[in-house]
Enzyme design. Structure first.
Site, PDB file in Angstrom:
ATOM      1  N   ALA A  58      19.357  98.803  39.936  1.00  0.00           N
ATOM      2  CA  ALA A  58      20.164  99.807  40.635  1.00  0.00           C
ATOM      3  C   ALA A  58      21.490  99.202  41.082  1.00  0.00           C
ATOM      4  CB  ALA A  58      19.401 100.333  41.845  1.00  0.00           C
ATOM      5  N   ASP A  61      24.924 102.217  38.090  1.00  0.00           N
ATOM      6  CA  ASP A  61      25.094 103.660  37.874  1.00  0.00           C
ATOM      7  C   ASP A  61      24.515 104.412  39.072  1.00  0.00           C
ATOM      8  OD1 ASP A  61      25.663 106.101  36.829  1.00  0.00           O
ATOM      9  OD2 ASP A  61      24.284 105.973  35.139  1.00  0.00           O
ATOM     10  N   LYS A  62      25.271 104.439  40.153  1.00  0.00           N
ATOM     11  CA  LYS A  62      24.775 105.010  41.404  1.00  0.00           C
ATOM     12  C   LYS A  62      24.500 106.504  41.303  1.00  0.00           C
ATOM     13  CE  LYS A  62      27.109 101.613  44.337  1.00  0.00           C
ATOM     14  NZ  LYS A  62      25.918 101.079  45.031  1.00  0.00           N
ATOM     15  N   ASN A 107      28.859  92.025  47.041  1.00  0.00           N
ATOM     16  CA  ASN A 107      29.217  93.420  47.284  1.00  0.00           C
ATOM     17  C   ASN A 107      28.822  93.819  48.699  1.00  0.00           C
ATOM     18  OD1 ASN A 107      27.173  95.886  47.435  1.00  0.00           O
ATOM     19  ND2 ASN A 107      26.146  94.228  46.295  1.00  0.00           N
ATOM     20  N   ARG A 108      29.604  94.695  49.248  1.00  0.00           N
ATOM     21  CA  ARG A 108      29.274  95.356  50.514  1.00  0.00           C
ATOM     22  C   ARG A 108      29.616  96.846  50.373  1.00  0.00           C
ATOM     23  NH1 ARG A 108      33.486  91.606  52.337  1.00  0.00           N
ATOM     24  NH2 ARG A 108      35.516  92.673  52.488  1.00  0.00           N
ATOM     25  N   MET A 109      29.100  97.432  49.290  1.00  0.00           N
ATOM     26  CA  MET A 109      29.446  98.803  48.935  1.00  0.00           C
ATOM     27  C   MET A 109      29.009  99.801  50.004  1.00  0.00           C
ATOM     28  SD  MET A 109      30.966  98.232  46.056  1.00  0.00           S
ATOM     29  CE  MET A 109      31.145  99.831  45.274  1.00  0.00           C
ATOM     30  N   PHE A 111      26.044 101.827  49.957  1.00  0.00           N
ATOM     31  CA  PHE A 111      25.404 103.050  49.431  1.00  0.00           C
ATOM     32  C   PHE A 111      26.425 104.176  49.215  1.00  0.00           C
ATOM     33  CE2 PHE A 111      20.814 102.332  51.248  1.00  0.00           C
ATOM     34  CZ  PHE A 111      20.593 101.369  50.285  1.00  0.00           C
ATOM     35  N   ASN A 166      14.348 101.579  48.617  1.00  0.00           N
ATOM     36  CA  ASN A 166      15.239 100.434  48.833  1.00  0.00           C
ATOM     37  C   ASN A 166      15.457 100.235  50.330  1.00  0.00           C
ATOM     38  OD1 ASN A 166      17.186  98.479  48.871  1.00  0.00           O
ATOM     39  ND2 ASN A 166      18.679  99.601  47.651  1.00  0.00           N
ATOM     40  N   SER A 169      18.825  96.489  51.141  1.00  0.00           N
ATOM     41  CA  SER A 169      20.266  96.282  51.041  1.00  0.00           C
ATOM     42  C   SER A 169      20.784  95.722  52.358  1.00  0.00           C
ATOM     43  CB  SER A 169      20.985  97.603  50.741  1.00  0.00           C
ATOM     44  OG  SER A 169      22.388  97.431  50.888  1.00  0.00           O
ATOM     45  N   ASN A 171      23.829  95.946  53.334  1.00  0.00           N
ATOM     46  CA  ASN A 171      25.119  96.576  53.602  1.00  0.00           C
ATOM     47  C   ASN A 171      25.041  97.870  54.400  1.00  0.00           C
ATOM     48  OD1 ASN A 171      26.474  94.517  52.126  1.00  0.00           O
ATOM     49  ND2 ASN A 171      25.804  95.511  50.237  1.00  0.00           N
ATOM     50  N   THR A 172      23.837  98.267  54.813  1.00  0.00           N
ATOM     51  CA  THR A 172      23.650  99.385  55.738  1.00  0.00           C
ATOM     52  C   THR A 172      23.049  98.802  57.006  1.00  0.00           C
ATOM     53  OG1 THR A 172      23.341 101.016  53.980  1.00  0.00           O
ATOM     54  CG2 THR A 172      22.472 101.573  56.151  1.00  0.00           C
ATOM     55  N   LYS A 205      11.573  97.842  47.042  1.00  0.00           N
ATOM     56  CA  LYS A 205      12.481  96.738  46.711  1.00  0.00           C
ATOM     57  C   LYS A 205      12.738  95.913  47.956  1.00  0.00           C
ATOM     58  CE  LYS A 205      16.688  95.629  44.175  1.00  0.00           C
ATOM     59  NZ  LYS A 205      17.721  96.156  43.261  1.00  0.00           N
ATOM     60  N   ASN A 234      16.327  91.982  45.989  1.00  0.00           N
ATOM     61  CA  ASN A 234      17.685  92.479  46.177  1.00  0.00           C
ATOM     62  C   ASN A 234      18.650  91.298  46.344  1.00  0.00           C
ATOM     63  OD1 ASN A 234      19.831  94.304  46.811  1.00  0.00           O
ATOM     64  ND2 ASN A 234      18.366  95.703  47.731  1.00  0.00           N
ATOM     65  N   GLY A 256      23.643  87.387  41.253  1.00  0.00           N
ATOM     66  CA  GLY A 256      24.036  86.556  40.131  1.00  0.00           C
ATOM     67  C   GLY A 256      23.325  85.215  40.137  1.00  0.00           C
TER      68      GLY A 256
END
Length: 344
Positions: A58, A61-62, A107-109, A111, A166, A169, A171-172, A205, A234, A256
């Site tokens: 994941a 392609d969000k 990343n710190r997208m 969601f 999930n 993450s 980042n939330t 996850k 993750n 990575g």
């Protein structure tokens, strides 16, 4: 050559812009024609019939925009999302960083996605023959995050082959707290009540930064609530001392190649605790057929990758499949399942 040229060009564009261009390009590609897979690579996991055990993680392609194109790259299964009930913009840009010297990404997208309704509509229109899972997240401002996962399960029931909860993450804010046993029992109890009636598997996850004791608790909760499996793992909030890239200190989740030791360790601990009673998918630092086979032999029935595509390009998927098949044959395995757990 075209794949290599496109990958070279995208690596010279700002990372999030490159991401959007890649999705736009992949969305224009048709799904692959049905071709018989290498029989050695076909396998089953939690009731899913996979043409091969190499899937897309994941995050790429969000919004489920490019499912056919992604399958065309050679992935045996595609996990779309994370998707939240309501659309959200995510964190401020810049929020995606390449670390080329380390073969890594931060990343710190947060969601960022178009929400459940848009996601559901695209699953309704997806190409035939593409195995798709829905990675479910919670809105940042939600007062009841468990309810967000329940909403995702109910809205997407019958539209995805499997679901991933999930909770890992970084980042939330506060999301990873759902991995604690009390919060997890509440979440998984509500998930159990909302599970699709078609038998679609449900995975959890988890983060690679968990202690051994936390992993034992999570595996216990997953088994108690009859989840089908775990995805391990993750991104990490850790920063190895030997990172060389200029953006290595950016906040967010690191993925990575540097994630590989942590992801391997987490998989080993999970496999020991699960005792073969949960299906496991390995993710984190997988960039070759050799590494895919290591994770399979550690106990994973399938693997996922994402960040490696950023550095190696879309041709990586078929290269991994070819190397994996060659190595399985060289080691005398005639099925994926024969190799699972042979390093324990």
């Amino acid at each position: 050559m075209l794949d290599a040229a496109a990958a070279w060009a995208l690596r010279r564009v700002e990372p999030e812009t490159a991401h959007r261009l890649a999705i736009a390009g992949l969305s224009l590609m048709p799904a692959p024609s049905v071709a018989p897979p290498d029989p050695l690579l076909a396998t089953e996991l939690a009731g899913l019939h996979l043409p091969n055990p190499v899937g897309l993680a994941a995050g790429l392609d969000k919004d489920a925009r490019a499912l056919g194109g992604l399958a065309r790259l050679g992935f045996g299964f595609v996990e779309a999302g994370s998707v939240t009930p309501r659309p959200q913009a995510g964190n401020p840009r810049p929020r995606l960083f390449r670390l080329p010297e380390d073969q890594a990404v931060i990343n710190r997208m947060g969601f960022n996605n178009a929400g459940l309704e848009a996601f559901a509509g695209r699953l309704d229109r997806r190409p035939a023959g593409v195995l798709v899972g829905a990675n479910l997240g919670a809105n940042k401002d939600s007062e009841d995050r468990a309810a967000d996962y329940v909403a995702g399960l109910r809205r997407l029931a019958g539209k995805a082959e499997w679901f991933t909860i999930n909770v890992s993450s970084p980042n939330t804010p506060g999301l990873r707290a759902l991995q604690g046993r009390d919060a997890l029992d509440d979440l998984l109890g509500r998930v159990a009540e909302a599970r699709p009636t078609d038998g679609a598997p449900v995975f959890l996850k988890i983060a690679p930064d968990l202690t051994d004791a936390e992993i034992v608790e999570i595996v216990g909760a997953a088994r108690a609530w009859k989840l089908d499996g775990l995805i391990v793992s993750n991104t990490t909030i850790a920063r190895p001392d030997d990172l060389r890239s200029a953006r290595a200190a950016e906040m967010g989740g690191l993925s990575g190649a540097p994630l590989r030791p942590l992801a391997r360790r987490a998989l080993q601990r999970v496999a020991e605790a699960a005792e073969g009673r949960l299906a496991l998918i390995a993710a984190g630092g997988i960039d070759s057929g050799a590494e895919a086979l290591v994770r399979i032999r550690m106990g994973a029935g399938a693997v996922q990758l994402y960040s490696a595509l950023v550095h190696h390009g879309p041709g990586l998927v078929r290269a991994i499949l070819s190397e994996l098949a060659d190595r399985l044959r060289a080691e005398g395995f005639t099925t994926i399942s024969q190799a699972v757990g042979t390093l324990r």
